[in-house]
Design a protein around this motif. Structure first.
Motif, PDB file in Angstrom:
ATOM      1  N   GLN A  29      -0.602 -12.220  -0.930  1.00  0.00           N
ATOM      2  CA  GLN A  29      -1.423 -13.415  -0.717  1.00  0.00           C
ATOM      3  C   GLN A  29      -2.903 -13.101  -0.600  1.00  0.00           C
ATOM      4  OE1 GLN A  29      -1.036 -16.926   0.545  1.00  0.00           O
ATOM      5  NE2 GLN A  29       1.153 -17.142   0.755  1.00  0.00           N
ATOM      6  N   ASN A  30      -3.255 -11.977  -0.032  1.00  0.00           N
ATOM      7  CA  ASN A  30      -4.654 -11.743   0.331  1.00  0.00           C
ATOM      8  C   ASN A  30      -5.382 -10.721  -0.522  1.00  0.00           C
ATOM      9  OD1 ASN A  30      -4.146 -13.481   2.431  1.00  0.00           O
ATOM     10  ND2 ASN A  30      -3.813 -11.870   3.930  1.00  0.00           N
ATOM     11  N   ALA A  31      -4.681  -9.987  -1.377  1.00  0.00           N
ATOM     12  CA  ALA A  31      -5.307  -8.840  -2.042  1.00  0.00           C
ATOM     13  C   ALA A  31      -5.294  -8.955  -3.559  1.00  0.00           C
ATOM     14  CB  ALA A  31      -4.592  -7.551  -1.617  1.00  0.00           C
ATOM     15  N   ASP A  32      -6.263  -8.305  -4.178  1.00  0.00           N
ATOM     16  CA  ASP A  32      -6.287  -8.165  -5.634  1.00  0.00           C
ATOM     17  C   ASP A  32      -5.498  -6.921  -6.033  1.00  0.00           C
ATOM     18  OD1 ASP A  32      -7.944 -10.378  -5.960  1.00  0.00           O
ATOM     19  OD2 ASP A  32      -9.758  -9.185  -5.705  1.00  0.00           O
ATOM     20  N   LYS A  43      11.564   5.317   7.512  1.00  0.00           N
ATOM     21  CA  LYS A  43      12.119   6.633   7.805  1.00  0.00           C
ATOM     22  C   LYS A  43      11.260   7.296   8.884  1.00  0.00           C
ATOM     23  CE  LYS A  43      13.943   7.282   3.137  1.00  0.00           C
ATOM     24  NZ  LYS A  43      13.909   8.122   1.911  1.00  0.00           N
ATOM     25  N   VAL A  44      11.875   7.686   9.960  1.00  0.00           N
ATOM     26  CA  VAL A  44      11.160   8.231  11.114  1.00  0.00           C
ATOM     27  C   VAL A  44      10.310   9.435  10.704  1.00  0.00           C
ATOM     28  CG1 VAL A  44      11.406   9.254  13.402  1.00  0.00           C
ATOM     29  CG2 VAL A  44      12.940   7.412  12.684  1.00  0.00           C
ATOM     30  N   GLY A  45       9.039   9.425  11.134  1.00  0.00           N
ATOM     31  CA  GLY A  45       8.156  10.543  10.867  1.00  0.00           C
ATOM     32  C   GLY A  45       7.483  10.515   9.518  1.00  0.00           C
ATOM     33  N   GLU A  46       7.741   9.473   8.706  1.00  0.00           N
ATOM     34  CA  GLU A  46       7.119   9.377   7.394  1.00  0.00           C
ATOM     35  C   GLU A  46       6.228   8.147   7.315  1.00  0.00           C
ATOM     36  OE1 GLU A  46       9.836   9.650   4.169  1.00  0.00           O
ATOM     37  OE2 GLU A  46      10.668  11.585   4.799  1.00  0.00           O
ATOM     38  N   TYR A  47       5.365   8.143   6.309  1.00  0.00           N
ATOM     39  CA  TYR A  47       4.437   7.039   6.095  1.00  0.00           C
ATOM     40  C   TYR A  47       4.592   6.521   4.674  1.00  0.00           C
ATOM     41  CZ  TYR A  47       2.317   8.617  10.423  1.00  0.00           C
ATOM     42  OH  TYR A  47       2.114   8.970  11.731  1.00  0.00           O
ATOM     43  N   ALA A  48       4.074   5.308   4.441  1.00  0.00           N
ATOM     44  CA  ALA A  48       4.131   4.710   3.109  1.00  0.00           C
ATOM     45  C   ALA A  48       2.781   4.097   2.771  1.00  0.00           C
ATOM     46  CB  ALA A  48       5.225   3.650   3.040  1.00  0.00           C
ATOM     47  N   ILE A  49       2.382   4.254   1.516  1.00  0.00           N
ATOM     48  CA  ILE A  49       1.230   3.553   0.966  1.00  0.00           C
ATOM     49  C   ILE A  49       1.779   2.350   0.202  1.00  0.00           C
ATOM     50  CG2 ILE A  49      -0.730   3.663  -0.610  1.00  0.00           C
ATOM     51  CD1 ILE A  49      -1.190   5.427   1.745  1.00  0.00           C
ATOM     52  N   SER A  50       1.387   1.144   0.604  1.00  0.00           N
ATOM     53  CA  SER A  50       1.807  -0.078  -0.082  1.00  0.00           C
ATOM     54  C   SER A  50       0.638  -0.580  -0.921  1.00  0.00           C
ATOM     55  CB  SER A  50       2.219  -1.148   0.935  1.00  0.00           C
ATOM     56  OG  SER A  50       3.312  -0.702   1.709  1.00  0.00           O
ATOM     57  N   VAL A  51       0.898  -0.874  -2.202  1.00  0.00           N
ATOM     58  CA  VAL A  51      -0.154  -1.203  -3.157  1.00  0.00           C
ATOM     59  C   VAL A  51       0.166  -2.504  -3.881  1.00  0.00           C
ATOM     60  CG1 VAL A  51      -1.557  -0.343  -5.076  1.00  0.00           C
ATOM     61  CG2 VAL A  51      -0.360   1.281  -3.577  1.00  0.00           C
ATOM     62  N   ARG A  52      -0.808  -3.408  -3.976  1.00  0.00           N
ATOM     63  CA  ARG A  52      -0.651  -4.617  -4.787  1.00  0.00           C
ATOM     64  C   ARG A  52      -0.791  -4.241  -6.254  1.00  0.00           C
ATOM     65  NH1 ARG A  52      -1.681 -10.323  -5.101  1.00  0.00           N
ATOM     66  NH2 ARG A  52      -0.953 -10.803  -7.206  1.00  0.00           N
ATOM     67  N   CYS A  53       0.176  -4.653  -7.064  1.00  0.00           N
ATOM     68  CA  CYS A  53       0.172  -4.325  -8.491  1.00  0.00           C
ATOM     69  C   CYS A  53       0.723  -5.502  -9.281  1.00  0.00           C
ATOM     70  CB  CYS A  53       0.995  -3.065  -8.744  1.00  0.00           C
ATOM     71  SG  CYS A  53       1.133  -2.620 -10.477  1.00  0.00           S
ATOM     72  N   ASP A  54      -0.141  -6.186 -10.002  1.00  0.00           N
ATOM     73  CA  ASP A  54       0.240  -7.341 -10.804  1.00  0.00           C
ATOM     74  C   ASP A  54       0.978  -8.346  -9.920  1.00  0.00           C
ATOM     75  OD1 ASP A  54       0.420  -8.919 -13.048  1.00  0.00           O
ATOM     76  OD2 ASP A  54       2.120  -7.864 -13.918  1.00  0.00           O
ATOM     77  N   GLN A  55       2.222  -8.666 -10.224  1.00  0.00           N
ATOM     78  CA  GLN A  55       2.971  -9.639  -9.432  1.00  0.00           C
ATOM     79  C   GLN A  55       3.954  -8.982  -8.477  1.00  0.00           C
ATOM     80  OE1 GLN A  55       2.202 -12.949  -9.440  1.00  0.00           O
ATOM     81  NE2 GLN A  55       0.536 -12.192 -10.717  1.00  0.00           N
ATOM     82  N   LYS A 165      -6.380 -15.478  -0.864  1.00  0.00           N
ATOM     83  CA  LYS A 165      -6.895 -14.501  -1.823  1.00  0.00           C
ATOM     84  C   LYS A 165      -8.374 -14.777  -2.072  1.00  0.00           C
ATOM     85  CE  LYS A 165      -4.452 -13.081  -5.202  1.00  0.00           C
ATOM     86  NZ  LYS A 165      -3.676 -13.063  -6.448  1.00  0.00           N
ATOM     87  N   HIS A 166      -8.793 -14.988  -3.320  1.00  0.00           N
ATOM     88  CA  HIS A 166     -10.201 -15.207  -3.626  1.00  0.00           C
ATOM     89  C   HIS A 166     -10.533 -16.690  -3.799  1.00  0.00           C
ATOM     90  CE1 HIS A 166      -9.061 -15.999  -7.806  1.00  0.00           C
ATOM     91  NE2 HIS A 166      -8.250 -14.967  -7.685  1.00  0.00           N
ATOM     92  N   GLU A 167      -9.617 -17.581  -3.433  1.00  0.00           N
ATOM     93  CA  GLU A 167      -9.846 -19.010  -3.587  1.00  0.00           C
ATOM     94  C   GLU A 167     -10.075 -19.680  -2.237  1.00  0.00           C
ATOM     95  OE1 GLU A 167      -7.503 -20.107  -7.715  1.00  0.00           O
ATOM     96  OE2 GLU A 167      -6.558 -20.610  -5.807  1.00  0.00           O
ATOM     97  N   LYS A 235     -16.548  -8.174  -1.562  1.00  0.00           N
ATOM     98  CA  LYS A 235     -16.803  -6.760  -1.830  1.00  0.00           C
ATOM     99  C   LYS A 235     -16.361  -6.425  -3.248  1.00  0.00           C
ATOM    100  CE  LYS A 235     -16.283  -5.109   2.927  1.00  0.00           C
ATOM    101  NZ  LYS A 235     -15.500  -4.228   3.821  1.00  0.00           N
ATOM    102  N   PRO A 236     -17.094  -5.538  -3.937  1.00  0.00           N
ATOM    103  CA  PRO A 236     -16.714  -5.155  -5.305  1.00  0.00           C
ATOM    104  C   PRO A 236     -15.309  -4.572  -5.345  1.00  0.00           C
ATOM    105  CG  PRO A 236     -18.919  -4.372  -4.787  1.00  0.00           C
ATOM    106  CD  PRO A 236     -18.317  -4.866  -3.493  1.00  0.00           C
ATOM    107  N   ARG A 237     -14.529  -4.914  -6.364  1.00  0.00           N
ATOM    108  CA  ARG A 237     -13.158  -4.415  -6.536  1.00  0.00           C
ATOM    109  C   ARG A 237     -13.067  -3.326  -7.588  1.00  0.00           C
ATOM    110  NH1 ARG A 237     -11.998  -6.342  -1.784  1.00  0.00           N
ATOM    111  NH2 ARG A 237     -11.523  -8.564  -1.698  1.00  0.00           N
ATOM    112  N   THR A 238     -14.207  -2.913  -8.129  1.00  0.00           N
ATOM    113  CA  THR A 238     -14.170  -1.900  -9.185  1.00  0.00           C
ATOM    114  C   THR A 238     -14.385  -0.529  -8.610  1.00  0.00           C
ATOM    115  OG1 THR A 238     -16.531  -2.241  -9.584  1.00  0.00           O
ATOM    116  CG2 THR A 238     -14.997  -3.534 -10.908  1.00  0.00           C
TER     117      THR A 238
END
Length: 238
Positions: A29-32, A43-55, A165-167, A235-238
């Motif tokens: 909802q909020n990210a490009d 999983k205990v002791g681990e991390y995750a990177i979550s990324v917005r990608c298309d839909q 988002k941007h609207e 903020k610039p997204r490029t």
């Protein structure tokens, strides 16, 4: 080991207590595309990177083995090395083989909404989490009553504003289904406090090539909250 993990969790884009579903909702909802955040994995002791990608939202493991961080095919001895990697906008491939460009982190200090709306979120399953059941859940960005001045008749009228988002949309009433206008913040060049209206104390302006909107809030805190969340989207997204 604990010291390195503590450094990781002090990053401005680490979101404590954020689960997979909520991360998906925030990013959808909020990210490009390319906006990412760091959270603890299921999983205990681990991390995750979550990324917005298309839909969709994709999730990738970030682990610490006691001597180095591992992300994708890379290994990093220090937090500084890891951040340098992210600052250079890396490409990373998901299980589908599609490459994802990481453009900008999603900071944890963004004000989240008081109202919620349901939406189906499609996310790519990955090894960053266990295979949990999908659910419908989303987080709106910000909404509330603000007062704006008309373009032709210079009168102040209260409108219901909704930022997603941007609207930025505004409605005559908060029960209306169709907005009076939708402003695309991708074309907004400025959001800042305005002092040109002597009788209004908490005014901010949104500047577009075709018009400048003057909006005021009922308090300085409310004005600052709106300006903060809008300016993050400028903020610039490029």
């Amino acid at each position: 080991m604990c010291q390195r993990i503590d450094e990781l969790e002090k990053l401005s884009w680490f979101h404590p207590n954020l689960n997979r579903h909520t991360a998906e909702s925030m990013l959808m909802q909020n990210a490009d595309n390319g906006i990412y955040l760091l959270r603890a994995s299921s999983k205990v002791g681990e991390y995750a990177i979550s990324v917005r990608c298309d839909q969709s939202v994709k999730h990738f493991n970030l682990t610490w083995n006691g001597t180095e961080f591992k992300f994708g095919h890379g290994t990093f001895k220090t937090i500084k090395d890891l951040l340098f990697h992210f600052d250079n906008k890396p490409l990373i491939g998901g299980e589908s083989g599609q490459l994802v460009l990481l453009t900008q982190p999603y900071p944890r200090d963004i004000e989240e909404p008081q109202m919620y709306e349901y939406v189906t979120v499609h996310a790519e399953l990955s090894s960053a989490d266990t295979n949990e059941q999908r659910s419908d859940f989303s987080i709106n960005s910000k909404e509330g009553f603000l007062t704006k001045i008309g373009a032709h008749f210079k009168t102040w009228r209260t409108r219901w504003f909704v930022l997603q988002k941007h609207e930025l949309k505004y409605y005559k009433q908060n029960t209306d289904k169709h907005p009076i206008r939708t402003l695309d913040l991708k074309h907004c060049s400025e959001c800042c406090r305005d002092f040109s209206h002597k009788d209004k104390q908490y005014v901010f302006r949104l500047k577009f090539d075709w018009r400048t909107f003057y909006i005021y809030a009922t308090s300085e805190q409310e004005m600052n909250e709106w300006m903060k969340v809008i300016n993050w989207r400028l903020k610039p997204r490029t």
